[in-house]
Design a protein around this motif. Structure first.
Motif, PDB file in Angstrom:
ATOM      1  N   ILE A 193      -4.778 -45.560 -58.784  1.00  0.00           N
ATOM      2  CA  ILE A 193      -5.931 -45.982 -59.600  1.00  0.00           C
ATOM      3  C   ILE A 193      -6.275 -44.921 -60.636  1.00  0.00           C
ATOM      4  N   VAL A 194      -6.305 -43.650 -60.229  1.00  0.00           N
ATOM      5  CA  VAL A 194      -6.648 -42.568 -61.160  1.00  0.00           C
ATOM      6  C   VAL A 194      -5.610 -42.455 -62.261  1.00  0.00           C
ATOM      7  N   PHE A 195      -4.341 -42.502 -61.897  1.00  0.00           N
ATOM      8  CA  PHE A 195      -3.274 -42.335 -62.887  1.00  0.00           C
ATOM      9  C   PHE A 195      -3.265 -43.489 -63.887  1.00  0.00           C
ATOM     10  N   MET A 196      -3.361 -44.727 -63.414  1.00  0.00           N
ATOM     11  CA  MET A 196      -3.284 -45.884 -64.292  1.00  0.00           C
ATOM     12  C   MET A 196      -4.510 -46.022 -65.194  1.00  0.00           C
ATOM     13  N   ASN A 197      -5.658 -45.501 -64.771  1.00  0.00           N
ATOM     14  CA  ASN A 197      -6.850 -45.572 -65.608  1.00  0.00           C
ATOM     15  C   ASN A 197      -7.027 -44.339 -66.479  1.00  0.00           C
ATOM     16  N   SER A 198      -6.059 -43.424 -66.430  1.00  0.00           N
ATOM     17  CA  SER A 198      -6.083 -42.248 -67.301  1.00  0.00           C
ATOM     18  C   SER A 198      -5.070 -42.350 -68.434  1.00  0.00           C
ATOM     19  N   VAL A 199      -3.936 -42.977 -68.162  1.00  0.00           N
ATOM     20  CA  VAL A 199      -2.868 -43.045 -69.145  1.00  0.00           C
ATOM     21  C   VAL A 199      -3.133 -44.158 -70.148  1.00  0.00           C
ATOM     22  N   SER A 200      -2.603 -43.968 -71.362  1.00  0.00           N
ATOM     23  CA  SER A 200      -2.659 -45.004 -72.414  1.00  0.00           C
ATOM     24  C   SER A 200      -1.229 -45.270 -72.864  1.00  0.00           C
ATOM     25  N   PRO A 201      -0.513 -46.169 -72.192  1.00  0.00           N
ATOM     26  CA  PRO A 201       0.913 -46.369 -72.482  1.00  0.00           C
ATOM     27  C   PRO A 201       1.153 -46.833 -73.915  1.00  0.00           C
ATOM     28  N   PHE A 419       0.965 -54.925 -69.868  1.00  0.00           N
ATOM     29  CA  PHE A 419       2.076 -55.208 -68.963  1.00  0.00           C
ATOM     30  C   PHE A 419       2.422 -54.025 -68.071  1.00  0.00           C
ATOM     31  N   PHE A 420       2.368 -52.821 -68.621  1.00  0.00           N
ATOM     32  CA  PHE A 420       2.791 -51.660 -67.847  1.00  0.00           C
ATOM     33  C   PHE A 420       1.937 -51.476 -66.598  1.00  0.00           C
ATOM     34  N   GLU A 421       0.626 -51.522 -66.758  1.00  0.00           N
ATOM     35  CA  GLU A 421      -0.271 -51.329 -65.619  1.00  0.00           C
ATOM     36  C   GLU A 421      -0.076 -52.433 -64.579  1.00  0.00           C
ATOM     37  N   LEU A 422       0.075 -53.687 -65.066  1.00  0.00           N
ATOM     38  CA  LEU A 422       0.277 -54.801 -64.144  1.00  0.00           C
ATOM     39  C   LEU A 422       1.579 -54.633 -63.370  1.00  0.00           C
ATOM     40  N   ALA A 423       2.645 -54.210 -64.061  1.00  0.00           N
ATOM     41  CA  ALA A 423       3.931 -54.002 -63.394  1.00  0.00           C
ATOM     42  C   ALA A 423       3.853 -52.849 -62.402  1.00  0.00           C
ATOM     43  N   PHE A 424       3.134 -51.798 -62.739  1.00  0.00           N
ATOM     44  CA  PHE A 424       3.013 -50.644 -61.841  1.00  0.00           C
ATOM     45  C   PHE A 424       2.323 -51.041 -60.542  1.00  0.00           C
ATOM     46  N   PHE A 425       1.212 -51.767 -60.638  1.00  0.00           N
ATOM     47  CA  PHE A 425       0.493 -52.179 -59.430  1.00  0.00           C
ATOM     48  C   PHE A 425       1.321 -53.170 -58.607  1.00  0.00           C
ATOM     49  N   THR A 426       2.048 -54.059 -59.288  1.00  0.00           N
ATOM     50  CA  THR A 426       2.913 -54.998 -58.566  1.00  0.00           C
ATOM     51  C   THR A 426       3.997 -54.259 -57.796  1.00  0.00           C
TER      52      THR A 426
END
Length: 809
Positions: A193-201, A419-426
């Protein structure tokens, strides 16, 4: 607890999946044949015959069609309602609709089609995963590799702080909750959660900007550059964790990744330029090269996946090694992007969104109001990190002298999810790192984010400032010994001679070099495909002719005359008339140029008795550029040669008309630079002073004296000792009639008039003649000098300064 307990995994099953007996992989029971035997199967086998939707190929076709119709329905509906919603959000909405099939009876036809045997269809999912890898590869192709070299301090600072501050803040919150014993999430869930809400792909930001059509702008360049910085920081942080926790295996992974990056830079990139050199100008890239590149892209995915990393990142890096733009990058994008975005990639977005359990989430919202439980902890972390990232981006952007409105828009763009965040969580759920409940919360947050942010940006963003530059790109701020970077626009063969003659008047030298970007503009008629050709990397085929051959040959001759002090870059743009100005402004913005030189749209006969050509299309292009240009602009009205360098005793007489204002100051800087570079130019400084403001003009005398002192200095700072010193003339006028009389009396004494576009606007100097202006793009004085009734054959150069506004609010 760092890993997911298998008991709740079995109780709260990831909808559509069934584990194999060893628990290591997912199972899919399938028929032995791909497609059905049609209606004869029912006639021959009756009750035991399978329905056509139960076979893999028909089932895939039904799902592709259903997903396509649903996401296009949402996209068209939102567009008709005036909401510009990204395609990604529409794909997720389509998945949410299809997910309702899981609540139907297992005997229902819809349930058996979309969730046969309660298993999620794996063939469409695999095809969607293929589309996601292809999407990442194409994003790497469209990424300009030179952006890293042009990345300024502003983008670097914004990108770094946008990533670092939320990451640090989230880590502090994690430590506090861990020590107080109030953690409900696992350590790996917190990290995700921390990593995905910090990065801006970069991929998510680029998709958003393209959907909103603001990627070709200064704002878009800063946003994409900042996203690249966050990606770079994310790579560094990730590999630091791998080295710290992976020990020997982590070192091997890091070395293998470095080898991959090195091979892209030293082997793949030169090979791609070789492919470009093998492709003649105007010819398509051979299919063999296209499919070989596509194969290598998926091999890169498998290589990166075998390292235990995020596989699509390998395809992205491989795509980044391919030069963007024509012919190779454009060929790949044109060949695959539309089909992928329309048919294949929606399967990934929709089938992934089918895993979102909205009914469960709505039922659990009450626990959020009690401020307890896993749902509260996950949602609160997402909200706190998003707010931290948003506020940090605004503060840093505003501190780097971006306007407040643009700072807010930039913060919104960098907070976008896709897409990146959705794919990461999946992927995290399938690896049993993330609980399906947390996936539902995160995916819902991604959907709401992708719906709200584009709407907010469109409300705040002003499309008229698409090519606005946040830095000063004009001649006034250009140092004497710095390179003059110009963009020369050529529409017709007649413009070649005039533009070269003007450039020769600058007399480039090693003390004042000139970078000349030549853009040959060709209007497309009918349904031809637009194209942008760089003649630096592509060569014409043997025996063939290019429509830009004359332009290239002529400017190469000019470059050879001043080979030590000029650099030449040739381009050809084939586009429809209404988009020509965008190609010009985009090139000026991308190359950080200081001056755009445009030809005037009308030409007269030698005796000025008849109009030879009057191109309305060219005039519209010029007017659009004046409104949107990211730098200063000059319009040349060419009547006769300005200066003949072949003649030893030739000299050029230039008259600078000065009334006051930013455009006149820009014209003064241009004339002064021309005079410094060419000692055969004699410059007359003609200043009109309104009689009513004579006392006010005395207050500006010191500024004028400073300008005189500047013009009396050589490049090295010593006093001028050339054959043609500057002549200063001040004339007091009471109206435009006196201005016209003075100009007409001096008409035959000069080869070139230079004037600011806004010179004399709304002033006593032009009162009475401004109403007769025919071409507003030349300004009042410029229109007077360019009119056919003006008794001279001298050329006219009308200058407009960069429309730079330092209003930060």
């Amino acid at each position: 607890m760092d890993t997911i307990n298998m008991t709740w995994w079995e109780e709260l099953r990831w909808r559509g999946y069934a584990l194999s007996e060893d628990g290591s992989r997912f199972c899919l029971t399938d028929l032995s044949t791909v497609n059905s035997f049609g209606i004869w199967e029912r006639f021959n086998f009756k009750a035991i015959g399978a329905g056509f939707w139960e076979y893999p190929l028909p089932n895939l076709e039904i799902l592709v069609l259903s997903v396509f119709l649903l996401w296009r329905f949402f996209y068209v509906l939102c567009k008709k309602l005036g909401f510009r919603i990204p395609q990604f959000a529409c794909m997720m909405l389509a998945g949410l609709v299809l997910s309702q099939a899981s609540y139907l009876s297992q005997d229902s036809l819809i349930h058996r089609i979309f969730l046969p045997d309660d298993y999620r269809p794996k063939i469409p999912e695999t095809l969607g995963a293929f589309g996601f890898v292809l999407y990442w590869f194409l994003k790497g192709v469209t990424m300009d590799a030179e952006t890293f070299t042009r990345m300024g301090k502003k983008s670097t600072l914004i990108g770094f702080t946008t990533m670092a501050v939320p990451l640090f803040f989230g880590s502090i919150l994690f430590i506090i909750r861990e020590r107080t014993g109030k953690m409900r999430l696992t350590v790996l869930e917190y990290r995700a959660i921390v990593f995905m809400n910090s990065v801006s792909p970069f991929t998510s930001i680029d998709t958003l900007l393209r959907d909103l059509k603001i990627n070709h702008s200064e704002f878009g360049r800063i946003a994409l550059s900042s996203a690249m910085v966050t990606d770079l920081v994310a790579f560094v942080v990730h590999f630091l964790f791998v080295l710290l926790w992976g020990k020997a295996l982590g070192i091997l992974q890091t070395v293998a990744a470095c080898v991959f990056f090195a091979s892209m830079f030293f082997f793949v990139k030169p090979a791609m330029f070789w492919v470009i050199r093998q492709t003649p100008e105007g010819r398509p890239v051979k299919d063999f090269y296209i499919y070989a590149i596509l194969l290598l892209a998926f091999l890169s995915f498998h290589y990166w996946h075998q390292l235990g990393e995020f596989g699509p990142a390998g395809s992205f890096v491989f795509g980044w090694a391919i030069p963007d733009g024509p012919p190779l990058g454009s060929a790949l994008v044109h060949r695959f992007e539309s089909f992928n975005l329309g048919i294949i990639l929606p399967l990934f977005g929709s089938l992934t969104a089918m895993q979102v359990d909205l009914q469960w989430l709505i039922g659990e919202i009450k626990n959020f109001t009690h401020m307890e439980g896993r749902v509260y902890e996950a949602i609160s972390m997402i909200l706190l990190l998003s707010a931290t990232k948003f506020i940090t981006s605004i503060i840093v952007a505003f501190a780097t002298r971006m306007p407040l409105r643009d700072s807010i828009i930039l913060a919104l763009a960098l907070s976008n999810k896709g897409f990146f965040e959705l794919a990461f969580f999946t992927s995290s759920v399938e690896l049993k790192v993330l609980h399906p409940e947390i996936f539902t919360i995160s995916a819902t947050a991604i959907l709401l984010n992708s719906l709200f942010i584009p709407f907010a940006i469109e409300l705040l963003h002003d499309p008229s400032k698409k090519f606005r530059s946040y830095g000063r790109r004009n001649l006034v701020n250009l140092k004497d010994d710095s390179e003059l970077q110009t963009l020369v626009c050529i529409h017709k063969p007649d413009h070649i001679t005039s533009m070269i003659n003007l450039l020769e008047a600058f007399q480039p030298s090693q003390h004042s070099p000139v970078a000349c970007y030549v853009l040959h503009l060709i209007e497309l008629v009918g349904r031809a495909t637009p194209n942008f050709i760089s003649h630096q990397v592509q060569k014409p085929a043997v025996g063939s002719q290019s429509c830009s051959d004359n332009v290239i040959a002529s400017f190469k001759c000019f470059n050879q005359k001043f080979s030590d002090s000029t650099s030449l870059y040739m381009f050809t743009s084939l586009s429809i008339a209404k988009h020509m100005h965008e190609d010009i402004c985009w090139l000026a913005l991308a190359k950080s140029l200081s001056l755009i030189l445009l030809p005037f749209h009308r030409t007269w006969s030698v005796d000025r008795s008849a109009i030879v050509s009057d191109d309305v299309t060219m005039r519209n292009v010029n007017r659009n550029i004046l409104r949107r240009a990211p730098c200063s602009v000059g319009i040349l009205v060419y009547r006769k040669p300005i200066w003949n360098p072949q003649m030893t005793d030739s000299h050029c007489k230039v008259c600078l008309i000065f009334v006051g204002g930013k455009d006149d100051m820009e014209a003064l800087a241009l004339a002064n630079r021309m005079r410094r570079m060419n000692k055969e130019i004699s410059l007359t400084f003609l200043r009109f002073i309104p009689e009513s403001s004579l006392s006010e003009s005395m207050g500006n005398m010191q500024d004028l004296m400073d300008r005189k002192e500047i013009m009396e200095m050589n490049i090295d700072g010593s006093k001028v000792g050339n054959n043609h010193p500057v002549t200063y003339i001040d004339r007091e006028v009471s109206d435009g009639l006196e201005t016209s009389v003075i100009l007409r009396s001096m008409a035959h004494g000069y080869d070139l008039f230079i004037v600011g576009r806004s010179s004399g606007g709304d002033c006593v100097v032009t009162r009475g003649i401004s109403e007769w202006t025919e071409f507003e793009e030349l300004g009042t004085v410029g229109d007077l000098l360019a009119s056919k009734d003006f008794p001279t054959r001298a050329s006219v150069l009308v200058v407009q300064h960069q429309d730079f506004t330092d209003d930060r609010y």
